[in-house]
Design a protein around this motif. Structure first.
Motif, PDB file in Angstrom:
ATOM      1  N   THR A 167      85.244  75.628 -27.415  1.00 46.20           N
ATOM      2  CA  THR A 167      86.265  75.103 -26.505  1.00 46.20           C
ATOM      3  C   THR A 167      87.597  75.773 -26.827  1.00 46.20           C
ATOM      4  O   THR A 167      87.839  76.203 -27.959  1.00 46.20           O
ATOM      5  N   ASP A 172      98.757  72.927 -19.964  1.00 47.63           N
ATOM      6  CA  ASP A 172      98.628  72.560 -18.549  1.00 47.63           C
ATOM      7  C   ASP A 172      99.915  71.983 -17.973  1.00 47.63           C
ATOM      8  O   ASP A 172      99.913  71.434 -16.863  1.00 47.63           O
ATOM      9  N   TYR A 212      96.400  76.598 -17.948  1.00 47.70           N
ATOM     10  CA  TYR A 212      95.068  75.984 -17.955  1.00 47.70           C
ATOM     11  C   TYR A 212      94.266  76.420 -16.725  1.00 47.70           C
ATOM     12  O   TYR A 212      93.086  76.794 -16.822  1.00 47.70           O
ATOM     13  N   ARG A 216      90.783  78.653 -16.726  1.00 50.63           N
ATOM     14  CA  ARG A 216      89.542  78.225 -16.067  1.00 50.63           C
ATOM     15  C   ARG A 216      89.023  79.311 -15.115  1.00 50.63           C
ATOM     16  O   ARG A 216      87.813  79.550 -15.038  1.00 50.63           O
ATOM     17  N   GLU A 217      89.931  79.967 -14.414  1.00 47.59           N
ATOM     18  CA  GLU A 217      89.513  81.027 -13.496  1.00 47.59           C
ATOM     19  C   GLU A 217      88.912  82.202 -14.275  1.00 47.59           C
ATOM     20  O   GLU A 217      87.933  82.821 -13.836  1.00 47.59           O
ATOM     21  N   PRO A 226      83.678  76.565 -17.099  1.00 47.60           N
ATOM     22  CA  PRO A 226      85.140  76.434 -17.202  1.00 47.60           C
ATOM     23  C   PRO A 226      85.578  75.142 -17.879  1.00 47.60           C
ATOM     24  O   PRO A 226      86.733  75.031 -18.307  1.00 47.60           O
ATOM     25  N   ASP A 227      84.659  74.157 -17.985  1.00 44.71           N
ATOM     26  CA  ASP A 227      85.016  72.918 -18.678  1.00 44.71           C
ATOM     27  C   ASP A 227      85.157  73.114 -20.184  1.00 44.71           C
ATOM     28  O   ASP A 227      85.586  72.190 -20.888  1.00 44.71           O
ATOM     29  N   VAL A 229      87.343  74.962 -21.248  1.00 42.34           N
ATOM     30  CA  VAL A 229      88.805  75.022 -21.352  1.00 42.34           C
ATOM     31  C   VAL A 229      89.336  73.599 -21.268  1.00 42.34           C
ATOM     32  O   VAL A 229      89.040  72.867 -20.310  1.00 42.34           O
TER      33      VAL A 229
END
Length: 280
Positions: A167, A172, A212, A216-217, A226-227, A229
């Motif tokens: 992770t 964000d 954030y 994810r992208e 992407p989770d 992140v």
């Protein structure tokens, strides 16, 4: 047109030189120390370029807090020498600046004429460079959240961390516009070749996201979950220099100049992906 690019080893300068090909001469610090005003003037007068783009700069944001005078020598005084020499030979001068000259507090995208209010030493030194460029009739192109294949940056860091950690915690609560240096290079070329009035232009991608959201992208493009992140607040990564929370820049001046703004950040990232991921 003949182009002279300072800071030639940097990420943006590399893409700009590649975009221009034989029209451009890219100078590294070994070729020209921009802090040497006499050397700057001598070189510009000898070469007499049509366009000078200053990509050189002190970019160590946190270090500038304790070494502001050193940062100012590069980001402020050197710009004055370059801009003055460019004006002397009739060259168009383009100064690369930053969102850090603004407060990071706004109800919407910061317009080009927003009052500067830097939060840190780096922003103050870059603002000095902006003022020097404008005093000599130059262009100021503010940019932010740059990534590309030719240097270290957030996108390449996320690619690396995806392979090293299960992770990754990513901020964000800071919002901005990820910008591919190849897109910015093309925009600078369009600007310098146009009849646009000198002044401040915002050279960032359209749209907006957080660090954030960008991470994810990147994970999606890597084909991984992407989770992995995890969103965190800026407090999780204390830094000597304050960062602006809202770095979204408006692009109205491009329309006034008859030029399109840079495309959406997500579209650009997908276009940049083969090159950026291969360089990691």
């Amino acid at each position: 047109m003949s182009w002279l690019i300072t800071g030639g080893a940097g990420m943006l300068a590399t893409d700009l030189a590649r975009r221009l090909g034989p029209e451009a001469t890219a100078l590294t610090r070994a070729d020209l120390d921009v802090r040497d005003a006499a050397a700057v003037r001598e070189l510009v007068l000898a070469r007499r370029p049509d366009v000078v783009v200053n990509c050189a700069g002190w970019t160590a944001v946190d270090d500038a807090e304790a070494r502001e005078e050193e940062a100012l020598a590069v980001n402020g005084h050197a710009v004055r020498a370059l801009a003055a020499a460019s004006a002397e030979v009739g060259a168009r001068f383009v100064q690369i600046s930053t969102d850090y000259v603004l407060s990071g507090v706004s109800a919407g995208p910061h317009p080009e004429d927003a009052p500067p209010a830097p939060l840190n030493a780096y922003g103050r030194t870059k603002l000095a460079g902006e003022r020097a460029a404008l005093e000599h009739g130059g262009y100021v192109v503010r940019t932010a959240w740059l990534y590309g294949a030719a240097g270290p940056n957030f996108v390449r860091t996320m690619i690396r961390l995806a392979g090293e950690r299960e992770t990754v915690g990513v901020v964000d609560d800071q919002r901005g516009q990820p910008t591919w240096t190849a897109d910015l290079a093309s925009q600078i070329v369009r600007l310098a070749r146009s009849r646009a009035e000198p002044g401040v232009y915002h050279g960032t991608s359209s749209g907006q996201t957080t660090w954030y959201g960008l991470a994810r992208e990147v994970f999606l493009l890597l084909g991984v979950d992407p989770d992995r992140v995890r969103p965190v607040s800026s407090d999780a990564f204390p830094r000597p220099a304050r960062r602006p929370a809202y770095s979204v820049l408006g692009h109205a001046r491009w329309a006034e100049a008859g030029l399109p703004p840079i495309r959406c950040w997500r579209e650009a990232l997908h276009a940049a992906w083969p090159e950026v991921s291969a360089a990691t």
